[in-house]
Design a protein around this motif. Structure first.
Motif, PDB file in Angstrom:
ATOM      1  N   GLU A  96       0.802  -1.226   0.000  1.00 60.13           N
ATOM      2  CA  GLU A  96       0.000   0.000   0.000  1.00 60.13           C
ATOM      3  C   GLU A  96       0.834   1.275   0.000  1.00 60.13           C
ATOM      4  OE1 GLU A  96      -0.444  -2.544   1.912  1.00 60.13           O
ATOM      5  OE2 GLU A  96      -2.547  -3.200   1.893  1.00 60.13           O
ATOM      6  N   PHE A  97       1.962   1.273   0.682  1.00 59.59           N
ATOM      7  CA  PHE A  97       2.714   2.510   0.837  1.00 59.59           C
ATOM      8  C   PHE A  97       3.509   2.896  -0.406  1.00 59.59           C
ATOM      9  CE2 PHE A  97       2.383   0.895   5.272  1.00 59.59           C
ATOM     10  CZ  PHE A  97       1.560   1.901   5.749  1.00 59.59           C
ATOM     11  N   LEU A  98       3.636   1.995  -1.372  1.00 56.31           N
ATOM     12  CA  LEU A  98       4.345   2.310  -2.620  1.00 56.31           C
ATOM     13  C   LEU A  98       3.486   1.942  -3.825  1.00 56.31           C
ATOM     14  CD1 LEU A  98       8.007   1.203  -1.789  1.00 56.31           C
ATOM     15  CD2 LEU A  98       7.166   3.531  -2.136  1.00 56.31           C
ATOM     16  N   SER A  99       2.192   2.182  -3.711  1.00 57.61           N
ATOM     17  CA  SER A  99       1.263   1.848  -4.795  1.00 57.61           C
ATOM     18  C   SER A  99       0.618   3.090  -5.396  1.00 57.61           C
ATOM     19  CB  SER A  99       0.173   0.910  -4.271  1.00 57.61           C
ATOM     20  OG  SER A  99      -0.563   1.537  -3.225  1.00 57.61           O
ATOM     21  N   PHE A 100       1.250   4.244  -5.219  1.00 54.46           N
ATOM     22  CA  PHE A 100       0.687   5.486  -5.735  1.00 54.46           C
ATOM     23  C   PHE A 100       1.070   5.679  -7.202  1.00 54.46           C
ATOM     24  CE2 PHE A 100       1.109   6.080  -1.148  1.00 54.46           C
ATOM     25  CZ  PHE A 100      -0.165   6.497  -0.815  1.00 54.46           C
ATOM     26  N   GLN A 101       0.360   6.598  -7.854  1.00 54.10           N
ATOM     27  CA  GLN A 101       0.602   6.794  -9.274  1.00 54.10           C
ATOM     28  C   GLN A 101       1.971   7.386  -9.551  1.00 54.10           C
ATOM     29  OE1 GLN A 101      -2.587   8.091 -11.864  1.00 54.10           O
ATOM     30  NE2 GLN A 101      -4.068   7.948 -10.201  1.00 54.10           N
ATOM     31  N   TRP A 102       2.525   8.155  -8.599  1.00 51.69           N
ATOM     32  CA  TRP A 102       3.856   8.703  -8.858  1.00 51.69           C
ATOM     33  C   TRP A 102       4.914   7.608  -8.800  1.00 51.69           C
ATOM     34  CZ3 TRP A 102       0.782  11.142  -4.982  1.00 51.69           C
ATOM     35  CH2 TRP A 102       0.969  10.667  -3.679  1.00 51.69           C
ATOM     36  N   ASP A 103       4.685   6.546  -8.033  1.00 48.53           N
ATOM     37  CA  ASP A 103       5.624   5.429  -8.030  1.00 48.53           C
ATOM     38  C   ASP A 103       5.586   4.695  -9.367  1.00 48.53           C
ATOM     39  OD1 ASP A 103       6.440   5.745  -5.257  1.00 48.53           O
ATOM     40  OD2 ASP A 103       4.441   5.024  -4.727  1.00 48.53           O
ATOM     41  N   ALA A 104       4.379   4.462  -9.884  1.00 44.53           N
ATOM     42  CA  ALA A 104       4.246   3.798 -11.181  1.00 44.53           C
ATOM     43  C   ALA A 104       4.832   4.656 -12.298  1.00 44.53           C
ATOM     44  CB  ALA A 104       2.773   3.489 -11.463  1.00 44.53           C
ATOM     45  N   LEU A 105       4.582   5.963 -12.247  1.00 44.87           N
ATOM     46  CA  LEU A 105       5.105   6.843 -13.290  1.00 44.87           C
ATOM     47  C   LEU A 105       6.625   6.899 -13.249  1.00 44.87           C
ATOM     48  CD1 LEU A 105       4.609   8.853 -15.576  1.00 44.87           C
ATOM     49  CD2 LEU A 105       4.354  10.654 -13.850  1.00 44.87           C
ATOM     50  N   LEU A 106       7.204   6.910 -12.059  1.00 47.49           N
ATOM     51  CA  LEU A 106       8.664   6.948 -11.966  1.00 47.49           C
ATOM     52  C   LEU A 106       9.279   5.685 -12.542  1.00 47.49           C
ATOM     53  CD1 LEU A 106      11.196   8.382 -11.045  1.00 47.49           C
ATOM     54  CD2 LEU A 106      10.865   7.417  -8.757  1.00 47.49           C
ATOM     55  N   LEU A 107       8.658   4.538 -12.299  1.00 46.10           N
ATOM     56  CA  LEU A 107       9.182   3.294 -12.861  1.00 46.10           C
ATOM     57  C   LEU A 107       9.041   3.263 -14.382  1.00 46.10           C
ATOM     58  CD1 LEU A 107       7.964   0.672 -10.237  1.00 46.10           C
ATOM     59  CD2 LEU A 107      10.320   1.336 -10.738  1.00 46.10           C
ATOM     60  N   GLU A 108       7.934   3.780 -14.887  1.00 47.04           N
ATOM     61  CA  GLU A 108       7.756   3.804 -16.351  1.00 47.04           C
ATOM     62  C   GLU A 108       8.742   4.769 -16.995  1.00 47.04           C
ATOM     63  OE1 GLU A 108       4.187   4.162 -19.688  1.00 47.04           O
ATOM     64  OE2 GLU A 108       3.718   4.097 -17.544  1.00 47.04           O
ATOM     65  N   MET A 109       8.942   5.934 -16.371  1.00 46.99           N
ATOM     66  CA  MET A 109       9.929   6.875 -16.886  1.00 46.99           C
ATOM     67  C   MET A 109      11.330   6.288 -16.806  1.00 46.99           C
ATOM     68  SD  MET A 109       8.392  10.404 -15.227  1.00 46.99           S
ATOM     69  CE  MET A 109       9.762  11.432 -15.744  1.00 46.99           C
ATOM     70  N   GLY A 110      11.618   5.574 -15.716  1.00 49.00           N
ATOM     71  CA  GLY A 110      12.942   4.970 -15.577  1.00 49.00           C
ATOM     72  C   GLY A 110      13.201   3.910 -16.620  1.00 49.00           C
ATOM     73  N   LEU A 111      12.177   3.111 -16.936  1.00 45.78           N
ATOM     74  CA  LEU A 111      12.355   2.063 -17.941  1.00 45.78           C
ATOM     75  C   LEU A 111      12.549   2.666 -19.332  1.00 45.78           C
ATOM     76  CD1 LEU A 111      12.502  -0.950 -18.350  1.00 45.78           C
ATOM     77  CD2 LEU A 111      10.016  -1.013 -18.563  1.00 45.78           C
ATOM     78  N   LEU A 112      11.767   3.686 -19.659  1.00 43.83           N
ATOM     79  CA  LEU A 112      11.969   4.363 -20.943  1.00 43.83           C
ATOM     80  C   LEU A 112      13.329   5.055 -20.976  1.00 43.83           C
ATOM     81  CD1 LEU A 112       8.478   5.960 -21.702  1.00 43.83           C
ATOM     82  CD2 LEU A 112       9.395   3.751 -22.423  1.00 43.83           C
ATOM     83  N   GLY A 113      13.780   5.539 -19.818  1.00 44.46           N
ATOM     84  CA  GLY A 113      15.092   6.171 -19.763  1.00 44.46           C
ATOM     85  C   GLY A 113      16.211   5.214 -20.105  1.00 44.46           C
ATOM     86  N   ILE A 114      16.085   3.957 -19.676  1.00 47.40           N
ATOM     87  CA  ILE A 114      17.102   2.961 -20.015  1.00 47.40           C
ATOM     88  C   ILE A 114      17.192   2.774 -21.529  1.00 47.40           C
ATOM     89  CG2 ILE A 114      17.745   0.533 -19.758  1.00 47.40           C
ATOM     90  CD1 ILE A 114      16.342   0.584 -17.036  1.00 47.40           C
ATOM     91  N   LEU A 115      16.037   2.829 -22.197  1.00 47.94           N
ATOM     92  CA  LEU A 115      16.007   2.614 -23.651  1.00 47.94           C
ATOM     93  C   LEU A 115      16.513   3.814 -24.431  1.00 47.94           C
ATOM     94  CD1 LEU A 115      12.506   0.911 -24.010  1.00 47.94           C
ATOM     95  CD2 LEU A 115      14.735  -0.199 -23.839  1.00 47.94           C
ATOM     96  N   THR A 116      16.451   5.004 -23.850  1.00 48.93           N
ATOM     97  CA  THR A 116      16.763   6.213 -24.621  1.00 48.93           C
ATOM     98  C   THR A 116      17.999   6.949 -24.140  1.00 48.93           C
ATOM     99  OG1 THR A 116      15.252   7.472 -23.205  1.00 48.93           O
ATOM    100  CG2 THR A 116      14.349   6.573 -25.231  1.00 48.93           C
ATOM    101  N   ALA A 117      18.590   6.541 -23.015  1.00 47.03           N
ATOM    102  CA  ALA A 117      19.773   7.243 -22.504  1.00 47.03           C
ATOM    103  C   ALA A 117      20.988   6.939 -23.377  1.00 47.03           C
ATOM    104  CB  ALA A 117      20.043   6.834 -21.059  1.00 47.03           C
ATOM    105  N   PRO A 118      21.880   7.900 -23.545  1.00 48.06           N
ATOM    106  CA  PRO A 118      23.100   7.634 -24.330  1.00 48.06           C
ATOM    107  C   PRO A 118      24.044   6.719 -23.566  1.00 48.06           C
ATOM    108  CG  PRO A 118      23.178   9.835 -23.366  1.00 48.06           C
ATOM    109  CD  PRO A 118      21.813   9.297 -23.069  1.00 48.06           C
TER     110      PRO A 118
END
Length: 420
Positions: A160-182
């Motif tokens: 419950e304490f890490l199920s907020f939308q900002w946690d999900a968004l940070l993980l999605e941004m982090g995963l896309l970052g792995i694909l697009t970072a130089p």
């Protein structure tokens, strides 16, 4: 690379603009030509995004630093051996044991190896170090990979304490970052321009984030959104409202209804600006940035609004940032195999994102098996998530006082001290 002056569209619209307005119909054509001509860029040179990428990833590193630092102050009390929801108890529970090896698939976490209090703290310290590395531009791809794996480790078993939308968004941004970072140790802006597939991934996320919030409001059936009265209640019922929220709460009712209509418009029509021509896309960036700035000034949602603000950088291009930052050195020509290689990992994200938007509407859903399999594999990784805030507006805010029974704050009766 020098800019090329267009000889087709621009000249055509200029010709329409200069036509004599002898007939009533031509006057309207001249106005339309001015509008269409304004949407045509002065140069047809391909847009550049290396500077945008560099600024974005440094900001993303800062967001990760906030997330790990915030969790670091709470991790023992939440997940330690004597915490509210000890992670050690979860991973050793009979339910997890009965799952066998599938538990590692559905709950991907490094904490399966060790969930002691020292390990919980050390993992967050490692996240802080990697965040600083991303902010400094040191091995961004490798650092982002470590950050994503660490944060996913806590979210997967955080409940419950890490199920907020900002946690999900940070993980999605982090995963896309792995694909697009130089790649590289100190790549700076990178040797190659971000491909069209990489830019499309980020703009599609901007589109889904805002459109999802707008659609969820309209489909919820909540009367406050239908009657444009949501902002009458928003500021007093928001979590941890600020002093600015108190003053916004006492604005005239007509302005509150206008604000509600503006929010609905920006979250239902505005997202399409992410795929519009450059000038309209820049307008979308200004609108979304203004919206997030107002939310930050009137409420407290952790780092969620900072995330949304930073994500909007992908609506810009390098020409928009050169007023404030020096231009990077010229990029190398990108080989064809790099372009193809960028589309291959981007395709599943784009397909899952499009499917997530379509499932919000009332349509029979019978996805093919390969799509179901793809969704099942992506769900534990938080690769593509469902977003939508304030679908149903809270209209009452219970207030408690040590000297009297709990009361309910209503519009016009709250004070700055009561809403902080």
């Amino acid at each position: 690379m020098r800019a090329v002056r267009p000889q087709g569209a621009k000249a055509f619209f200029r010709m329409l603009r200069d036509l004599p307005a002898r007939r009533p119909g031509r006057r309207g054509r001249r106005r339309m030509a001015r509008v269409l001509g304004g949407l045509v860029e002065r140069s047809v040179e391909p847009p550049h995004h290396r500077l945008v990428r560099q600024v974005f990833f440094r900001a993303l590193g800062g967001i990760y630093l906030i997330a790990f630092s915030s969790l670091g102050k709470q991790v023992r009390g939440l997940y330690g051996s004597r915490g509210i929801l000890p992670i050690r108890d979860l991973i050793s529970s009979p339910r997890m044991t009965a799952m066998g090896r599938e538990r590692y698939l559905w709950y991907p976490s490094l904490l399966w190896l060790d969930a002691s209090d020292k390990t919980l703290v050390r993992g967050l310290r490692a996240g802080q170090v990697l965040s600083l590395a991303v902010m400094a531009g040191v091995a961004p791809r490798a650092s982002l990979t470590g950050l994503w794996a660490l944060y996913l480790s806590y979210v997967s078993v955080g409940r419950e304490f890490l199920s907020f939308q900002w946690d999900a968004l940070l993980l999605e941004m982090g995963l896309l970052g792995i694909l697009t970072a130089p790649a590289g140790l100190r790549p700076g802006p990178g040797r190659y321009e971000p491909s069209a597939a990489q830019v499309a991934l980020w703009r599609a996320l901007v589109f889904r984030l805002y459109l999802g919030s707008g659609v969820s409001k309209l489909k919820s059936g909540d009367e406050t959104w239908r009657k444009l009265t949501a902002c009458d209640y928003y500021y007093e019922t928001a979590p941890l409202p600020t002093r600015g929220g108190w003053y916004a709460h006492h604005l005239p009712r007509k302005l509150q209804r206008l604000s509600t209509a503006a929010v609905l418009a920006m979250e239902t029509v505005g997202p399409f600006l992410a795929f519009a021509p450059r000038r309209l896309r820049l307008l979308g960036f200004r609108l979304f940035s203004g919206l997030q700035g107002i939310i930050i000034a009137t409420g407290n949602y952790g780092f969620f609004n900072v995330q949304s603000l930073v994500l909007g950088l992908w609506l810009l291009d390098d020409a928009s940032l050169r007023r404030f930052l020096p231009a990077p050195p010229p990029a190398r020509p990108r080989p064809w195999w790099r372009t193809l290689g960028a589309w291959l990992p981007a395709a599943p994200f784009l397909v899952l994102g499009a499917n997530e938007i379509l499932t919000r509407f009332n349509r029979p859903r019978s996805p093919p098996r390969w799509l179901e399999w793809l969704e099942m594999r992506a769900r534990p990784l938080r690769a593509v998530n469902h977003y939508g805030l304030f679908a149903v507006m809270t209209v009452r805010r219970p207030e408690s006082s040590p000297s009297r029974a709990p009361t309910t704050a209503r519009r016009g009766t709250s004070t700055p001290s009561a809403t902080r």
